[in-house]
Design an enzyme around this catalytic site. Structure first.
Site, short mmCIF file in Angstrom:
data_model
loop_
_atom_site.label_atom_id
_atom_site.label_comp_id
_atom_site.label_asym_id
_atom_site.label_seq_id
_atom_site.Cartn_x
_atom_site.Cartn_y
_atom_site.Cartn_z
N GLU A 177 1.85 -1.60 -3.68
CA GLU A 177 1.79 -0.89 -4.97
C GLU A 177 2.37 0.53 -4.88
OE1 GLU A 177 -1.85 -3.11 -7.26
OE2 GLU A 177 -2.40 -1.35 -6.10
N GLU A 251 -1.05 -10.60 -6.82
CA GLU A 251 -2.50 -10.43 -6.87
C GLU A 251 -2.98 -10.85 -8.25
OE1 GLU A 251 -4.00 -6.65 -5.65
OE2 GLU A 251 -2.88 -6.64 -3.76
#
Length: 612
Positions: A177, A251
């Protein structure tokens, strides 16, 4: 050459594979060995699961219809000090990856170096913060050099386990991320080069939430998205910045994590399965984060900083399809039904569940005050000014990572004691070892009783967990990070004790002058008891009704923190941590104790609240 279903279903090491054709993203669908392949992934972290249970958890994953294991690699656990590397026992990554292959799972490896994962400092080692100019997750020389040193040890261990060398690793993720951090546009290319130059030649991925997709990408690397509920905007945006490429949710959050003082977060099973079904209907690949959450044993859990500081709990149950202790949940059964539609053969049988047991309570029969335990800690350090944990001259010059630090100085008056927000994160304050109050993030001033004679002022400071996400990572030093003021004058001349509560310290307390209860104990202190098991020990859950806040140790192993404010009211105690017969139980308690702890057969993670 294997077809799609060989890739999905058969042991990767048993396939008649063409290893030159690894996972590829040259069209709108992934291909493996030249055949269309859909990733049905799930996250299980080896460092959150007792090694004795790795096979059990992975077989339950396989039986659910998952074909790919994803796991992070926690730098902080593998390199606790500069020059010290741990890849054995519970941290034997190679054994874990080989076990995945044996069970019949492909592997997506997520080696960081930053992994988030709700770990202390996002899985970065705290000794990095000894450098006052440190800029984490950038090409700052101190950080880049440390990454290179770690990767020099880590990457050669996993290179032979890549698909093109006959192993199960089909893809590797760069960082984690980064688009939501994005402080250095040369950093992600540096990480890409760091992996490839050391022999990583499988497909590379990045993963970001919607907001980070634009900034988190790297040329020649497939972007994936992280989310909980699918919306058209996420898909359109990912397709726009990465057209004609496979789409993957790296995810798909199956639940959420919890902080102390909050409620236990749950995601309705219908909502989760509906999101998974829609992702699959669109032809996308998926990874369930988490498939099985496990436990933040010891002090590994992280913390939130926005809008206010909140430390995370010991359990990492995550409301995942497989519970913290490996139990099947309704989510598991619904997912198994759904995933079975994407396999040409019947799924393996579900492994039998392990017995959970209620044991007789452990009666705490001895007590040791913290003050009497200090002689078993490392030699105290004298300093004219406060020194933060990371810069203490302990652990071979690597500072203190976790636990508590005791700061003591002499005062000759009472008055107003102000922390100036320099306590990280929580401090119990004593005068001549009598408790007078607490400093924490919202409580910045205390009254010190009057007195002109020399008295000892003590601050027992706890690192409750470094923030794991966001742009404040460089500011995560713990202990006393600045001056403490008494009547607006900074306190000086400290004696500082490092109390990181390692197993060696707990074991050394066997030689300490324990007092028999029921004498009136002082707090904080250690309480000692025994737990008895018969035959092969089963899993159980530790409950501490009537206790306040502290840490539980079983046979010297740190199970994690307990705190009456919840939501978590039990700690998971795996059977492999127990001996048949007598087991030592030590509780470090800050506030109050009931002198016994109980062992239940079911967990209590607290009052639940639906994730909105």
């Amino acid at each position: 050459m294997c077809d799609l279903y060989c890739s999905m279903f058969i042991d990767p090491n048993q396939c008649d594979t063409d290893n030159s054709l690894g996972l590829s993203a040259n069209s709108s669908q992934f291909t493996l060995e030249g055949e269309t392949f859909r990733i049905l992934g799930g996250s299980v972290h080896y460092f959150r699961v007792p090694r004795a249970y790795w096979r059990d958890r992975l077989m339950k994953m396989k039986a659910c219809g998952i074909n790919t294991l994803t796991t992070y690699v926690p730098w902080s656990l593998h390199q606790p000090e500069r020059g010290v590397f741990h890849f054995q026992t519970e941290l034997d990554l190679e054994a874990y990856i080989n076990l995945a292959a044996e069970v019949g799972l492909w592997v997506i490896l997520r080696p960081g170096p930053y992994i988030c994962s709700e770990l202390d400092l996002g899985g970065l080692p705290s000794w990095l913060l000894r450098d006052e100019s440190m800029r984490l997750r950038t090409t700052h020389p101190g950080f880049a050099e440390a990454v290179n040193t770690f990767f020099d040890k880590l990457i050669p261990k996993v290179v032979p386990l890549q698909f093109k060398k006959g192993g199960p690793i089909i893809a590797v993720q760069l960082e984690n991320e980064y688009g939501s951090f994005a402080m250095d546009n040369t950093y992600m290319p540096f990480i890409k080069e760091a992996l490839q130059s050391r022999g990583i030649n499988e497909l590379l991925l990045t993963s970001d939430n919607h907001e980070g997709l634009k900034e988190g990408g790297v040329t020649g690397v497939i972007r994936t998205v992280n989310l909980q509920k699918l919306n058209q905007g996420d898909i359109k945006y990912l397709n726009a910045i990465q057209p004609n490429s496979p789409m993957m949710v790296m995810e798909c959050w199956t639940g959420w994590f919890d902080a102390w003082g909050d409620l236990h977060h749950v995601l309705a099973q219908e909502d989760m399965v509906s999101a998974v079904r829609e992702i699959l209907r669109r032809g996308m690949s998926i990874n369930l984060y988490m498939f099985h959450g496990g436990t933040n044993f010891g002090f590994m859990s992280g913390a939130l900083t926005n809008p206010i500081y909140k430390a995370l709990i010991t359990s990492y149950d995550y409301d995942a399809p497989l519970s913290e202790s490996g139990e099947y949940t309704p989510k598991y059964h619904l997912l198994r039904d759904l995933f079975s539609q994407y396999h040409s053969e019947k799924l393996p049988d579900m492994p039998a569940l392990r017995w959970k047991e209620t044991y007789e309570p452990a009666i705490m029969y001895q007590h040791l005050s913290l003050w009497d335990a200090l002689t078993f800690a490392e030699e105290p350090f004298k300093s004219p000014t406060p020194v933060n944990m990371e810069n203490l001259p302990v652990n071979s010059g690597n500072g203190q990572s976790y636990g508590y630090t005791l700061y003591e100085t002499i005062i000759t008056s009472g008055g107003s004691l102000k922390s100036g927000d320099n306590v990280r994160d929580r401090a119990l304050v004593f005068v001549d070892r009598h408790y007078i109050g607490i400093f924490k993030h919202q409580n910045l001033e205390l009254a010190v009783p009057d007195g002109k004679e020399k008295r000892t002022l003590s601050l027992l400071v706890e690192n409750c967990g470094r923030v794991h996400y966001g742009k404040a990572l460089d500011k995560q030093r713990k202990g006393l990070v600045g001056d403490i003021l008494l009547n607006n004058s900074p306190l000086r001349d400290f004696t500082i004790y490092s109390l990181d509560m390692k197993t060696s310290f707990i074991d050394s307390l066997n030689q300490a002058p324990w007092m028999s209860l029921p004498h009136v104990p002082s707090f904080p202190g250690f309480f000692l008891g025994r737990m008895f098991t018969y035959g092969y020990p089963s899993d159980t859950f530790v409950k501490l009704p009537g206790w306040g806040k502290g840490v539980v140790f079983i046979n010297g192993l740190n199970l994690g923190r307990h705190w009456y404010i919840g939501p978590q009211q039990t700690l998971y105690l795996p059977g492999p941590f127990l001996n048949s017969g007598v087991n030592q139980v030590i509780v470090f308690e800050e506030q109050e104790a009931d002198y016994k702890i109980t062992f239940e057969e079911t967990p209590d993670l607290g009052m639940a609240v639906d994730i909105q």
